[in-house]
Motif scaffolding. Structure first.
Motif, PDB file in Angstrom:
ATOM      1  N   THR A  31     -38.569 -35.755  40.544  1.00 45.86           N
ATOM      2  CA  THR A  31     -37.953 -34.536  40.012  1.00 45.86           C
ATOM      3  C   THR A  31     -37.162 -34.903  38.764  1.00 45.86           C
ATOM      4  O   THR A  31     -37.114 -36.071  38.373  1.00 45.86           O
ATOM      5  CB  THR A  31     -37.047 -33.864  41.070  1.00 45.86           C
ATOM      6  N   ARG A 154     -39.344 -32.937  47.605  1.00 42.36           N
ATOM      7  CA  ARG A 154     -38.616 -32.467  46.412  1.00 42.36           C
ATOM      8  C   ARG A 154     -38.429 -30.954  46.393  1.00 42.36           C
ATOM      9  O   ARG A 154     -37.570 -30.433  45.683  1.00 42.36           O
ATOM     10  CB  ARG A 154     -39.332 -32.915  45.131  1.00 42.36           C
ATOM     11  N   ASN A 221     -41.459 -20.323  46.710  1.00 39.32           N
ATOM     12  CA  ASN A 221     -41.922 -19.323  45.763  1.00 39.32           C
ATOM     13  C   ASN A 221     -42.145 -17.965  46.419  1.00 39.32           C
ATOM     14  O   ASN A 221     -41.786 -16.914  45.861  1.00 39.32           O
ATOM     15  CB  ASN A 221     -43.212 -19.832  45.109  1.00 39.32           C
ATOM     16  N   LEU A 223     -40.656 -16.962  49.221  1.00 40.51           N
ATOM     17  CA  LEU A 223     -39.328 -16.462  49.621  1.00 40.51           C
ATOM     18  C   LEU A 223     -38.620 -15.790  48.459  1.00 40.51           C
ATOM     19  O   LEU A 223     -37.942 -14.772  48.626  1.00 40.51           O
ATOM     20  CB  LEU A 223     -38.442 -17.643  50.043  1.00 40.51           C
ATOM     21  N   HIS A 255     -25.188 -14.444  48.032  1.00 36.44           N
ATOM     22  CA  HIS A 255     -25.540 -15.762  48.570  1.00 36.44           C
ATOM     23  C   HIS A 255     -26.082 -16.603  47.416  1.00 36.44           C
ATOM     24  O   HIS A 255     -26.881 -16.131  46.617  1.00 36.44           O
ATOM     25  CB  HIS A 255     -26.595 -15.596  49.663  1.00 36.44           C
ATOM     26  N   ILE A 261     -32.460 -16.146  41.297  1.00 39.99           N
ATOM     27  CA  ILE A 261     -32.472 -15.021  42.253  1.00 39.99           C
ATOM     28  C   ILE A 261     -31.269 -14.123  41.954  1.00 39.99           C
ATOM     29  O   ILE A 261     -31.403 -12.896  41.844  1.00 39.99           O
ATOM     30  CB  ILE A 261     -32.434 -15.523  43.713  1.00 39.99           C
ATOM     31  N   GLY A 316     -31.987 -14.911  53.882  1.00 34.07           N
ATOM     32  CA  GLY A 316     -32.224 -16.255  54.418  1.00 34.07           C
ATOM     33  C   GLY A 316     -33.344 -16.305  55.424  1.00 34.07           C
ATOM     34  O   GLY A 316     -34.058 -15.313  55.662  1.00 34.07           O
TER      35      GLY A 316
HETATM   36  O1  UT7 Z   1     -31.357 -19.579  50.859  1.00 30.67           O
HETATM   37  C1  UT7 Z   1     -32.255 -18.543  51.100  1.00 30.67           C
HETATM   38  C2  UT7 Z   1     -33.629 -18.980  51.264  1.00 30.67           C
HETATM   39  N1  UT7 Z   1     -34.141 -19.781  50.165  1.00 30.67           N
HETATM   40  C3  UT7 Z   1     -34.525 -19.213  49.035  1.00 30.67           C
HETATM   41  O2  UT7 Z   1     -34.351 -18.048  48.822  1.00 30.67           O
HETATM   42  C4  UT7 Z   1     -35.236 -20.118  48.074  1.00 30.67           C
HETATM   43  C5  UT7 Z   1     -36.027 -19.297  47.135  1.00 30.67           C
HETATM   44  N2  UT7 Z   1     -36.898 -20.069  46.281  1.00 30.67           N
HETATM   45  C6  UT7 Z   1     -36.476 -20.823  45.253  1.00 30.67           C
HETATM   46  O3  UT7 Z   1     -35.300 -20.977  44.999  1.00 30.67           O
HETATM   47  C7  UT7 Z   1     -37.541 -21.395  44.339  1.00 30.67           C
HETATM   48  O4  UT7 Z   1     -38.788 -20.915  44.750  1.00 30.67           O
HETATM   49  C8  UT7 Z   1     -37.563 -22.939  44.312  1.00 30.67           C
HETATM   50  C9  UT7 Z   1     -36.376 -23.460  43.537  1.00 30.67           C
HETATM   51  C10 UT7 Z   1     -37.556 -23.496  45.701  1.00 30.67           C
HETATM   52  C11 UT7 Z   1     -38.820 -23.417  43.589  1.00 30.67           C
HETATM   53  O5  UT7 Z   1     -38.900 -22.864  42.301  1.00 30.67           O
HETATM   54  P1  UT7 Z   1     -40.237 -22.158  41.807  1.00 30.67           P
HETATM   55  O6  UT7 Z   1     -40.005 -21.783  40.413  1.00 30.67           O
HETATM   56  O7  UT7 Z   1     -40.568 -21.079  42.773  1.00 30.67           O
HETATM   57  O8  UT7 Z   1     -41.277 -23.339  41.855  1.00 30.67           O
HETATM   58  P2  UT7 Z   1     -42.639 -23.442  42.690  1.00 30.67           P
HETATM   59  O9  UT7 Z   1     -42.370 -23.653  44.136  1.00 30.67           O
HETATM   60  O10 UT7 Z   1     -43.559 -22.338  42.295  1.00 30.67           O
HETATM   61  O11 UT7 Z   1     -43.213 -24.775  42.111  1.00 30.67           O
HETATM   62  C12 UT7 Z   1     -43.608 -24.919  40.716  1.00 30.67           C
HETATM   63  C13 UT7 Z   1     -43.965 -26.357  40.462  1.00 30.67           C
HETATM   64  C14 UT7 Z   1     -44.931 -26.927  41.501  1.00 30.67           C
HETATM   65  O12 UT7 Z   1     -45.790 -27.825  40.825  1.00 30.67           O
HETATM   66  P3  UT7 Z   1     -47.269 -27.365  40.403  1.00 30.67           P
HETATM   67  O13 UT7 Z   1     -47.964 -26.991  41.687  1.00 30.67           O
HETATM   68  O14 UT7 Z   1     -47.093 -26.195  39.479  1.00 30.67           O
HETATM   69  O15 UT7 Z   1     -47.824 -28.581  39.750  1.00 30.67           O
HETATM   70  C15 UT7 Z   1     -44.046 -27.717  42.424  1.00 30.67           C
HETATM   71  O16 UT7 Z   1     -44.721 -28.781  43.061  1.00 30.67           O
HETATM   72  O17 UT7 Z   1     -42.787 -27.175  40.544  1.00 30.67           O
HETATM   73  C16 UT7 Z   1     -43.014 -28.252  41.447  1.00 30.67           C
HETATM   74  N3  UT7 Z   1     -41.750 -28.616  42.059  1.00 30.67           N
HETATM   75  C17 UT7 Z   1     -40.901 -29.485  41.512  1.00 30.67           C
HETATM   76  N4  UT7 Z   1     -40.953 -30.186  40.356  1.00 30.67           N
HETATM   77  C18 UT7 Z   1     -39.913 -30.987  40.068  1.00 30.67           C
HETATM   78  C19 UT7 Z   1     -41.215 -28.154  43.234  1.00 30.67           C
HETATM   79  N5  UT7 Z   1     -40.025 -28.734  43.449  1.00 30.67           N
HETATM   80  C20 UT7 Z   1     -39.810 -29.556  42.378  1.00 30.67           C
HETATM   81  C21 UT7 Z   1     -38.761 -30.414  42.029  1.00 30.67           C
HETATM   82  N6  UT7 Z   1     -38.845 -31.104  40.870  1.00 30.67           N
HETATM   83  N7  UT7 Z   1     -37.651 -30.570  42.792  1.00 30.67           N
END
Ligand code: UT7
Length: 328
Positions: A31, A154, A221, A223, A255, A261, A316
């Motif tokens: 990351t 990650r 994503n 969520l 939250h 978000i 959540g």
């Molecule tokens: O607390 C209440 C419940 N939780 C939530 O509400 C969480 C809600 N979700 C989020 O906050 C976001 O979805 C995250 C921060 C978890 C992820 O962000 P995102 O913009 O939705 O990313 P994504 O899951 O669509 O992933 C995009 C890319 C992926 O790579 P590829 O497939 O495009 O190559 C992931 O593998 O980012 C990659 N990725 C990371 N890259 C670097 C996922 N985690 C990481 C990381 N560092 N830590």
């Protein structure tokens, strides 16, 4: 109008000293500080020491809230501890806190609604007090998520942090305190965020440990989209019930799940950044503890004045969500 209005009369928070930075996480998983900051808003989070427990932080935050309220532990009728990181499966963390505080007259139980736990807890306290079944209730949100996060994943390890926040809920003058709330759930989305191992479905065994089933699994994503939609909708419903508009809100304390978000919810509602409190940069996502920690920071900073309209919103695992409006 209820015969007895219920409001927050004291707040407190307790945090581990150890700060885990994005730079440290860069050494654990693939990351980058850039990715974490731009996708979540988080720069650092707190992580408990090995000998610290959820009940330790919960009791510390609770005692501070009691001191602020001028209420003694023996005056408490109920201790609600919202947590998904209990010290043990049995008994409840609330009972451990009840003992640490010496809240000899209080009933105590845990509330499992994940990140919505504090809003669910306030709604419960409101109902007890308005119905005349309790006078003083402690609502705690306490989490040691670092104990359940997979530091090889990650997608989750960069997000979560540890900490506790608490509020004493008690009688307030009519027209003050909690004015409206709405809490909801949809178990169809249970597997968007869950910890499969350690319960009755997958009791702990060498195989569950090997399969890493005791760690939090998240489809972030998916969520994200549900979170934005449900939080914005529920805040709208609570304000509608009060015949108020987003422009009437003095302080919005959501939250702290992800800065994107928060921004998207605020954008949908039309609440400007000057009326939103955010500390995710320093705390990460502390689940049920995030709103009470944020609230206590606002109180300490003098950010809230008497008569202000505050709105909390949460979302959540479960999934659960809710919103609550109160007049300070
Ligand atoms: O607390 C209440 C419940 N939780 C939530 O509400 C969480 C809600 N979700 C989020 O906050 C976001 O979805 C995250 C921060 C978890 C992820 O962000 P995102 O913009 O939705 O990313 P994504 O899951 O669509 O992933 C995009 C890319 C992926 O790579 P590829 O497939 O495009 O190559 C992931 O593998 O980012 C990659 N990725 C990371 N890259 C670097 C996922 N985690 C990481 C990381 N560092 N830590």
């Amino acid at each position: 109008m209820p015969t007895q209005a219920a409001g927050i009369i004291g707040t407190g928070r307790a945090l581990p000293e150890r700060v885990l930075t994005n730079a440290e996480l860069e050494k654990l998983v693939d990351t980058s500080d850039d990715w974490i900051v731009s996708r979540t808003g988080i720069r650092e989070r707190r992580v408990a020491a090995p000998d610290e427990t959820t009940s330790h932080f919960a009791a510390l935050a609770a005692q501070r809230a009691l001191d602020a309220a001028g209420v003694s532990p023996r005056e408490l009728d109920l201790v609600i501890c919202a947590t998904v990181c209990p010290d043990m499966m049995l008994p409840s963390t609330a009972c451990l806190v009840q003992s640490k505080l010496g809240a000899k007259r209080a009933a105590a139980y845990d509330l499992v609604a994940a990140c919505s736990g504090f809003v669910y807890g306030l709604a419960t306290a409101r109902a007890f007090i308005e119905a005349g079944h309790a006078r003083y209730i402690l609502v705690i949100g306490a989490e040691l998520l670092s104990r359940f996060v997979d530091y090889t994943d990650r997608a989750t390890c960069v997000i979560f942090g540890d900490g506790a926040g608490a509020a004493v809920v008690g009688p307030v003058a009519a027209g003050r305190g909690i004015l409206a709330h709405r809490i909801l759930s949809d178990g169809d989305y249970a597997e968007l965020l869950y910890t499969p191992g350690g319960g009755a479905r997958h009791p702990a065994s060498a195989a569950t440990v090997q399969q890493r089933l005791h760690y939090i699994k998240m489809r972030g994503n998916e969520l994200f989209k549900v979170a934005v939609r449900s939080m914005a909708e529920t805040v709208g419903q609570v304000l509608d019930e009060l015949r108020l508009a987003p422009s009437d809100v003095d302080l919005f304390v959501p939250h702290q799940a992800n800065q994107r978000i928060t921004d998207a919810v605020a954008d949908r509602l039309g609440i400007g950044s000057e009326r939103i409190y955010a500390n995710i940069e320093r705390m990460g996502n502390t689940s049920s503890a995030s709103i009470p920690i944020a609230l206590d920071e606002c109180v300490a900073a003098g950010r809230i004045k008497s008569g202000d309209l505050l709105v909390f919103a949460s979302f959540g695992a479960g999934v659960t969500w809710g919103a609550l409006a109160l007049r300070w």
